[in-house]
Write an enzyme that holds these catalytic residues in place. Structure first.
Site, short mmCIF file in Angstrom:
data_model
loop_
_atom_site.label_atom_id
_atom_site.label_comp_id
_atom_site.label_asym_id
_atom_site.label_seq_id
_atom_site.Cartn_x
_atom_site.Cartn_y
_atom_site.Cartn_z
N ARG A 275 11.44 3.95 2.94
CA ARG A 275 11.12 3.09 4.35
C ARG A 275 12.18 2.01 4.64
O ARG A 275 13.15 1.68 3.71
CB ARG A 275 9.86 2.00 3.93
N ARG B 100 0.83 -1.06 0.05
CA ARG B 100 0.03 -0.13 -0.05
C ARG B 100 0.95 1.39 0.04
O ARG B 100 0.72 2.42 -0.69
CB ARG B 100 -0.91 -0.04 1.30
N LYS C 91 26.07 -3.56 -1.24
CA LYS C 91 27.59 -3.52 -1.22
C LYS C 91 28.25 -2.75 -0.19
O LYS C 91 29.52 -2.61 -0.17
CB LYS C 91 27.98 -2.88 -2.71
C1 NCD Z 1 1.63 -1.04 8.19
C2 NCD Z 1 3.28 -1.00 8.32
O1 NCD Z 1 4.06 -1.16 7.47
O2 NCD Z 1 3.88 -0.49 9.59
N1 NCD Z 1 1.23 -1.20 7.00
C3 NCD Z 1 1.31 -0.12 6.22
O3 NCD Z 1 1.96 0.85 5.96
N2 NCD Z 1 -0.10 0.23 5.72
C4 NCD Z 1 1.43 -2.04 9.10
C5 NCD Z 1 1.90 -3.50 9.14
O4 NCD Z 1 2.73 -3.88 8.48
O5 NCD Z 1 1.16 -4.21 10.06
#
Ligand code: NCD
Length: 311
Positions: free
Chosen positions: A105, A54, A84
């Site tokens: 992320r 998502r 690397k």
């Molecule tokens: C969440 C996350 O990645 O923290 N997912 C998301 O971004 N919708 C929740 C999860 O992974 O449980």
């Protein structure tokens, strides 16, 4: 005026939130009408060192719906030069010369801040380990606003893995920007909400209560926010097994829920919500996921349109 980088929820004032909620509504209208070209010529890089469906795709969809373009490293933990031995700072210095904003992320708490400390383009934290997921909390607030037509005077039950779940952590802290909020923290022993968040809630006069029993929370809540137990963050499989499957919202619970309540979940779900619940009009989680596009359109628009690059 929004912060230059979106790193944590404590960067947002009530005024910022009001601007964002209104702007997201406008973005929804634009998306429904087929999008526009306001970010033409801009590039978003999505740099994901952890799995995502998502968050990454809705960031990308948001950018494309506003006429921008996207470059992506979706399993950067396996496929980027991090393998690397390149440092995160060096990776960011490179990617910023290819893009006008970076959504990142990463499994390390604080990775977004580290990125922002060397970046001349906006950094958007798309989840930094177990710590924060600010854009998720923003879309959660937008969902509450859209579904219940208010963000004040709410009882919100956060259910599940409150210790490792960055989504419920960020949402709890964001709710301090609302008035007269009550939070029910429903977690199995051992994975309760961390002390730092509880102290933050206290400092902002949010009333909270810790419960182990989901049944107790059901009739009281305006929002039931279910979450997955974060298997990947447990020290051992045994520790995970001790708490997995603690809560499961099924059809049999629906009668105990208030008629005007909503059920939310950041998704993905494992077994916390039975699929038989999906048909109930109070099940808002798929609408919630769609709202991720509108809130991220609003953020990208506000961050990218009126800004000049520094450095
Ligand atoms: C969440 C996350 O990645 O923290 N997912 C998301 O971004 N919708 C929740 C999860 O992974 O449980």
């Amino acid at each position: 005026m929004l912060p230059r980088h979106i790193l944590r929820v404590d960067q947002f004032s009530r005024g910022d939130l009001q601007q964002l909620l209104t702007h997201s509504r406008e973005m929804r209208r634009i998306a429904d009408a087929g999008g526009d070209e306001r970010l033409k010529g801009k590039i978003l890089a999505t740099l994901f060192f952890e799995p995502s469906t998502r968050t990454r795709l809705s960031f990308e969809s948001a950018m494309l719906r506003l006429g921008g373009e996207v470059i992506s490293s979706e399993s950067a933990d396996h496929t980027s030069s991090a393998v690397k031995g390149e440092s995160l700072e060096d990776t960011i210095r490179i990617v910023e010369s290819y893009a006008d904003a970076i959504a990142i992320r990463h499994p390390l708490a604080g990775a977004a801040e580290t990125s922002a400390s060397v970046a001349s383009v906006p950094i958007l934290n798309a989840g930094d380990g177990p710590r924060e997921h600010p854009t998720q909390a923003l879309l959660d607030l937008y969902t509450i606003y859209d579904e219940l037509h208010r963000i004040d005077d709410l009882t919100v039950a956060l259910v599940g893995d409150l210790r490792f779940g960055r989504a419920p952590r960020s949402l709890a802290m964001l709710l301090t920007r609302t008035e007269r909020c009550r939070i029910l923290l429903v977690a199995p022993p051992g994975i309760e909400m961390s002390q730092d968040v509880l102290a933050y809630l206290d400092a902002h006069n949010v009333v909270w209560e810790q419960l182990h029993d989901l049944e107790e929370a059901l009739p009281r809540a305006d929002v039931i926010y279910m979450t997955r137990v974060q298997k990947e963050r447990f020290p051992s499989v045994d520790a995970y097994r001790r708490v997995s499957g603690s809560y499961r919202l099924g059809e049999e619970h629906l009668a105990r829920l208030r008629q005007d309540a909503i059920i939310m979940h950041p998704l993905p779900r494992v077994d916390e919500i039975d699929t038989t619940v999906d048909a109930d009009p109070r099940a808002a989680y798929f609408r919630q996921a769609r709202n991720g596009v509108y809130i991220r359109m609003a953020l990208l628009d506000l961050l990218l349109r009126s800004r000049i690059r520094t450095a």
